[in-house]
Design a protein around this motif. Structure first.
Motif, short mmCIF file in Angstrom:
data_model
loop_
_atom_site.label_atom_id
_atom_site.label_comp_id
_atom_site.label_asym_id
_atom_site.label_seq_id
_atom_site.Cartn_x
_atom_site.Cartn_y
_atom_site.Cartn_z
N UNK A 119 0.83 -1.20 0.00
CA UNK A 119 0.00 0.00 0.00
C UNK A 119 0.87 1.26 0.00
N UNK A 120 1.91 1.25 0.85
CA UNK A 120 2.80 2.42 0.91
C UNK A 120 3.52 2.60 -0.43
N UNK A 121 3.89 1.48 -1.07
CA UNK A 121 4.51 1.54 -2.39
C UNK A 121 3.55 2.10 -3.42
N UNK A 122 2.27 1.70 -3.30
CA UNK A 122 1.26 2.18 -4.23
C UNK A 122 1.13 3.71 -4.13
N UNK A 123 1.17 4.21 -2.89
CA UNK A 123 1.09 5.66 -2.71
C UNK A 123 2.27 6.33 -3.43
N UNK A 127 1.74 8.73 -6.81
CA UNK A 127 2.17 10.13 -6.79
C UNK A 127 3.13 10.41 -7.96
N UNK A 128 4.04 9.47 -8.19
CA UNK A 128 5.03 9.66 -9.24
C UNK A 128 4.38 9.59 -10.61
N UNK A 129 3.53 8.58 -10.81
CA UNK A 129 2.99 8.35 -12.15
C UNK A 129 1.91 9.37 -12.51
N UNK A 130 1.07 9.74 -11.56
CA UNK A 130 -0.03 10.63 -11.92
C UNK A 130 0.30 12.10 -11.72
N UNK A 225 1.27 2.32 -15.61
CA UNK A 225 0.91 1.07 -14.94
C UNK A 225 2.16 0.31 -14.49
N UNK A 226 3.12 0.21 -15.39
CA UNK A 226 4.33 -0.57 -15.07
C UNK A 226 5.12 0.07 -13.93
N UNK A 227 5.25 1.37 -13.95
CA UNK A 227 6.02 2.04 -12.90
C UNK A 227 5.32 1.85 -11.55
N UNK A 228 4.00 1.94 -11.55
CA UNK A 228 3.27 1.71 -10.29
C UNK A 228 3.51 0.27 -9.83
N UNK A 229 3.46 -0.68 -10.76
CA UNK A 229 3.75 -2.08 -10.41
C UNK A 229 5.10 -2.20 -9.72
N UNK A 230 6.10 -1.54 -10.28
CA UNK A 230 7.46 -1.65 -9.72
C UNK A 230 7.47 -1.12 -8.28
#
Lengths: 344, 522
Positions: A119-123, A127-130, A225-230
């Motif tokens: 979850x913390x990674x998703x945040x 933030x980075x991707x959007x 999508x891929x960057x968020x996955x990473x």
């Protein structure tokens, strides 16, 4: 015409040796062996004793997980500086769960730690991707925010070994066939992530995105999508590391994990992950983590003074970066040469 | 091997595959494309020609799905399409080869071809063997030998282009767009690329070929569309056109009256460049600029003009040659020394090179003279503002205050600040690179008036410009570069759109031959 003729077929053994010699990981393995041999000659217990062998594998296990996660992020030309704070939060969550829900099964706690990390990674990733803010800035921000939340949550109630079930603490130092369980977990994660990075579309696209983001756009890859996955994967692995941290050390205060982010970046860089993304392997990053922590333990035995130990780690990082720079410059000159030859 | 016939082929031109009609696209206030028209047919190679800034790249990017059109229709096989990403355009069967190959340097050649579309096995695994085999098949169809396992890094531009072609073939694209693919290729490589293009045409694909080189267009294409200033001008079968008529359509303006340069007394040689060489960038560059003279450096994008300017000013290094200012030699790769000798460069991309966008107007204006303003190594805001105010007024920079961040000003005003910044240093030689790119007509005229006045005051000016009217109106002499070499030096009286364009698209021998033929008839 400058097309390359494929090299003549050699026998498989010779070819395997050549691949091995050329691979970026070989250098780090050699450095690791050098440290091991030098230290063992000086003080045999470092490797030969049961404890020595166990520590060799056990100490780096948590950092191997962090380095793998960090490597996935750096490969996409990003960075995650919030790793240390995520370790702190997930390690504290682990202890909290055992206190607030006595008898909670260990696997559920592990999954909860991984989920919080993800979850913390998703945040971070979102933030980075959007918001299109550089990862360095976003994760520097979340480094402090996550740590702030951690300090507030821990308050005056740090976790002590007595707060956690004996099974769980035993798991932190247990062994299977003389190999520490944590090291086995790290190795399994390494194999799984290494496999994904090499053989799945998602893994290859992480490399592509880091290698040339604008080309990735032209290829129509789903970069966001891929960057968020990473980042989610990095967070999840960091969460797992946080749980293992609690199991291994037993005490978790509000400063747990401080500075781990830099160790994970250092391990990745020393392990051959290019800081501008696109190249390197998670195997290299994992060996990089083992190398850094082994050096850390070896230098005192070799009689190197405390303040020099940090400098040695620093020299290793600079050396690794210099090596990458030299290699890429050489590539670049080759390119120019070929182009000029083609034009004349 | 593929047959080497040219446009007079017997291959039957088929149905309309792709059609753009009345397509327009604006970026803010700039209208990059007003009425784009383009019709591509199966089994045809269609040329798209026009000056820099004519709107060709905008059309390519709309076809590729990188830009979305503001208005007009875009049909593929008769149905309206509305691409929102490059992936959608690709899935619809359109492949684009950009001028700069866009490959992943760290990945293998095979991966570069199939990225995002790799053949799969069970468990979500990439079928590497199948992928590699497919790549080898593509290369053997293209009749080239490239190791499919090597990384894309280190490949020559030509080989990178071949990989782009292989990529397009692996897509089984109906439409193949090639945006100046030959700009960096040698003759043999161009031949190979053309053979492949013809083979693809004969398979019934529609090709769009963008090039500035007439000989290539005539050798390869069957139809030609000309654009100018973001507008469609004409589409003709290639057999019914000739080079002079195409050039007229591409230039098509009354250029002489637009930018009259005032007469100035031409003085001593101010800047002398002798045999400047930089491997892979420019070769054997020699010329002089005299005091009071404006020398235009014309040519197509990528001809190496900006690189020469940067080398003279000392931003980039060069391999051999000599630069001197009023007889004093300028050391290489030393901008401080060049500035001391009185050379100033107003760079092409002011956002990146000329201005510090976050600094205020005053700080930007005085950046080049801050040493002179400083007392004991410290700058006072008062001295800065005093010096800046004079310049801002002289150039009529419109900003709220001298503290306004330069990044918030309009393009025209930014350009004025960059100019003022260098003029404040009182140079003897001014190099301007695309001085009026992206600024409105009114400010353009002001910039031209300023340059003309400066020349009148004895400044020697070297003006790199891609805009023919500007070059023809402003320059006392025009140097034309093509592919890193000066192909022609044309005095003001003989400089016309046709002579400059011809020199920009032909090599020196051809230019000399043409002038020899022309002279007796005059």
């Amino acid at each position: 015409m400058t097309a390359l003729i494929s090299p003549a077929r050699k026998n498989p053994a010779a070819q395997a040796i050549e691949t091995l010699l050329k691979s970026r990981e070989t250098g780090i393995v050699l450095a690791l062996l050098l440290v091991l041999v030098a230290t063992t000659v000086r003080s045999p217990a470092f490797l030969v004793s049961t404890d020595g062998f166990r520590d060799l594998l056990l100490t780096p296990a948590i950092f191997v997980l962090l380095a793998i996660g960090q490597a996935m992020v750096i490969i996409t030309r990003n960075i995650d500086l919030s790793v240390g704070s995520v370790v702190g939060l997930t390690a504290y969550l682990t202890g909290r769960l055992f206190i607030d829900f006595p008898g909670m099964p260990i696997p559920v706690v592990i999954i909860a730690g991984i989920a919080l990390g993800a979850l913390l990674g998703l945040i971070n990733g979102a933030l980075i991707a959007y918001a299109k803010v550089p990862a360095l800035v976003v994760t520097l921000g979340t480094l402090y925010i996550y740590r702030g939340v951690d300090v507030w949550w821990v308050g005056r109630k740090p976790i002590n070994a007595s707060d956690m079930p004996r099974d769980f603490l035993g798991f932190g130092v247990s062994s299977f066939l003389n190999i520490p369980t944590l090291a086995i977990i790290a190795a399994l994660v390494l194999v799984a992530v290494g496999w994904c990075m090499k053989t799945t579309r998602g893994g290859r696209e992480l490399y592509a995105i880091g290698s040339d983001p604008s080309a990735a756009t032209l290829y129509g890859l789903r970069i966001t999508k891929r960057v968020i996955h990473a980042f989610v994967a990095c967070g999840a692995l960091t969460g797992l590391a946080g749980v293992l941290f609690a199991a291994r050390y037993g005490t978790v205060d509000s400063q747990a994990g401080t500075g781990f982010e830099l160790i994970s970046v250092a391990a990745a860089v020393v392990g051959g992950i290019a800081i501008f993304g696109g190249s390197g392997s998670v195997l290299g990053a994992a060996i990089g983590a083992v190398l850094l922590l082994t050096i850390n333990r070896a230098l005192p035995l070799l009689g190197v003074q405390d303040f020099w130990q940090q400098a040695v780690v620093g020299a290793l990082i600079l050396g690794a970066i210099a090596l990458d720079r030299v290699l890429s410059l050489r590539q670049f000159h080759k390119l120019i040469e070929i182009r000029d030859n083609a034009n004349d | 091997m593929i047959r080497l016939s040219s446009h007079s082929s017997t291959s039957t031109v088929g149905d309309v595959v792709l059609e753009l009609s009345e397509v327009s696209k604006s970026f803010g206030a700039v209208r990059a494309l007003r009425n784009g028209e383009l019709t591509l047919r199966a089994g045809s190679i269609h040329a798209l020609m026009g000056e820099n800034g004519a709107g060709k790249s905008t059309i390519v990017k709309i076809i590729a799905g990188l830009y979305h059109r503001d208005a007009g229709s875009f049909t593929l096989d008769g149905t309206e399409v509305d691409f929102r990403s490059t992936a959608e355009s690709k899935n619809a069967g359109i492949a684009v080869i950009y001028q700069e190959p866009t490959l992943f340097p760290d990945l293998s050649v095979t991966e570069n071809i199939f990225m995002g579309r790799q053949p799969m096995k069970s468990w979500g695994r990439i079928d590497r063997a199948a992928m590699r085999k497919h790549a080898q098949e593509l290369f053997s169809r293209l009749d080239v030998h490239i190791d499919p396992d090597r990384p894309a890094q280190g490949l020559s531009i030509a080989d990178q282009q071949i990989i782009e072609v292989a990529k397009a073939m692996s897509l089984d694209a109906k439409v193949l767009v090639m945006d100046e693919p030959t700009a960096a290729l040698s003759l043999a490589e161009v031949d190979r690329l053309f053979a492949i293009a013809r083979a693809l045409r004969d398979e019934g694909r529609a090709l769009l070929f963008i090039s500035h080189r007439f000989e290539e267009v005539y050798a390869l294409c069957d139809t030609v569309t000309v654009m100018r200033d973001g507008e469609y001008i004409s589409t003709d079968p290639i057999d019914e056109t000739d080079v002079p008529s195409l050039v007229r359509k591409m230039v098509g303006r009354d250029v002489a009256s637009l930018f009259p340069k005032e007469e100035a007394t031409i003085g001593d040689v101010a800047l002398e460049v002798r045999n400047l060489n930089s491997t892979g960038t420019f070769h054997d560059i020699s010329f002089t600029v005299r005091a009071g003279e404006i020398v235009g450096l014309a040519g197509l994008v990528g001809a190496g003009r900006s690189e020469v300017a940067r080398a003279i000013f000392g931003v980039d290094n060069y391999d051999s040659g000599h630069v001197s200012v009023y007889g004093e030699s300028v050391p290489r790769k030393n901008t401080a020394a060049a500035m001391k000798l009185g050379v100033a460069l107003v760079p092409e991309d002011r956002r990146q090179q000329g201005l510090i966008l976050d600094f205020g107007v005053a700080r930007n204006l005085t950046l080049s003279i801050c040493r002179g303003l400083a007392r004991f190594g410290l700058l006072s805001s008062k001295a800065e503002n005093l010096a800046a105010d004079g310049w801002a007024q002289r150039l009529q920079v419109k900003s709220h205050s001298l503290a306004t961040a330069a990044g918030t000003l309009s393009g025209g005003n930014q350009q004025k600040i960059v100019l003022a910044k260098w003029l404040a240093a009182q140079p003897r030689i001014l190099i301007v690179d695309e001085p009026t790119r992206g600024i409105d007509v009114g400010t353009k005229a002001e910039v031209h008036r300023m340059l003309s006045q400066l020349a009148g005051q004895g400044l020697a000016i070297l003006m790199v410009s891609s805009e023919l009217p500007e070059v023809l109106g402003m320059a006392d002499r025009v140097l034309v570069m093509r592919e890193g070499r000066i192909t022609s030096e044309i005095p003001r009286a003989e400089a016309t759109a046709e002579t400059v364009m011809f020199a920009a698209t032909h090599d020196r021998q051809q230019v000399l031959a043409a002038t020899n033929v022309m002279e007796p008839t005059q």
